[in-house]
Design an enzyme around this catalytic site. Structure first.
Site: not given
Ligand SMILES: Nc1ncnc2c1ncn2[C@@H]1O[C@H](COP(=O)(O)OP(=O)(O)O)[C@@H](O)[C@H]1O
Ligand SMILES: Nc1nc2c(ncn2[C@H]2C[C@H](O)[C@@H](COP(=O)(O)O)O2)c(=O)[nH]1
Length: 208
Positions: A13, A15-17, A35, A86
């Site tokens: 969660i 990570a920046g996906k 997603e 993603d």
């Molecule tokens: N490499 C990075 N450096 C700084 N901020 C980032 C980076 N990657 C993501 N962010 C910021 O961190 C937050 C989470 O990114 P997000 O893409 O939504 O993550 P995920 O999809 O893995 O949960 C967002 O506010 C995004 O703008």
């Molecule tokens: N328990 C689970 N939680 C999940 C799953 N996929 C996503 N998530 C949660 C984690 C974050 O709060 C939010 C968005 O996910 P990101 O990884 O995009 O930040 O949803 C799951 O399969 N199970």
């Protein structure tokens, strides 16, 4: 050489996906599958009481991803069209193996395999690894209400589970190229050159 690129961006969660998948989709001019998060009716309840809501939440994610990836197969992969997403379907198991217990976990595993065993699998995975500090900082920056009280222990466990999940995929699906990105050092949002490095690594995998 990879025939039809199907790229999945993964990582814990925050990570920046979604951010990286969107940037790469733009760069390579690939359609993107994202997603569903905001429409999920169980997420806030889940974070308040994991044991009570985990089955509903995991099933909701599983059914949504099943539908999205079934459509991805029909609309892109079978048409020889590239696509980026993603998430990877294995994400379901990474979470569910931790949040479910006993008979619910057994039922979930069965349903998971029935639904997903014949879905298209990505041929390239970008795995963004990052430290707890970095992830917590980004979760905070994103500011989703339901994630703000997330327990640190939950995130620490998730980081370890992701490492194990990616190792499992590397062993189970050796043909899949896994590119690991250090999300603490490579800041593809703030530094264009970091994004260029990542895009070049992806391009190299697609050509090799
Ligand atoms: N490499 C990075 N450096 C700084 N901020 C980032 C980076 N990657 C993501 N962010 C910021 O961190 C937050 C989470 O990114 P997000 O893409 O939504 O993550 P995920 O999809 O893995 O949960 C967002 O506010 C995004 O703008
Ligand atoms: N328990 C689970 N939680 C999940 C799953 N996929 C996503 N998530 C949660 C984690 C974050 O709060 C939010 C968005 O996910 P990101 O990884 O995009 O930040 O949803 C799951 O399969 N199970």
């Amino acid at each position: 050489m990879i025939q039809v690129p199907f790229i999945a961006v993964e990582g814990p969660i925050g990570a920046g996906k979604t951010t990286l998948a969107t940037m790469l989709a733009h760069r390579f001019q690939y359609p993107i599958v994202k997603e569903i998060v905001e429409e999920n009716p169980f997420l806030d309840k889940f974070y308040q009481n994991i044991d009570e809501w985990s089955f509903q939440l995991e099933m909701f994610f599983l059914c949504n991803r099943y539908k999205q990836l079934e459509d991805t197969g029909l609309n892109f992969i079978q048409q020889q069209l590239p696509v980026i997403s993603d998430y990877h379907i294995h994400k379901n198991l990474i979470f569910a193996e931790r949040t479910l217990k006993g008979i619910k976990r057994d039922k979930y595993r069965e349903i998971y395999h029935i639904l997903t065993d014949d879905l298209p699998r990505p041929n390239v995975i970008l795995y963004i690894r990052a430290s707890l500090d970095t992830l917590m900082h980004r979760i905070n920056k994103r500011g989703r209400d339901f994630e703000q009280d997330m327990e640190v222990g939950y995130m620490e466990q998730l980081i370890a589970d992701y490492d194990a999940g990616m190792a499992f995929l590397a062993e189970r699906e050796p043909a899949t190229r896994i590119i690991t990105i250090n999300g603490d050092d490579l800041d593809f949002v703030e530094h264009t050159e970091h994004f260029e490095q990542i895009a070049a690594r992806v391009q190299k995998e697609l050509n090799s």
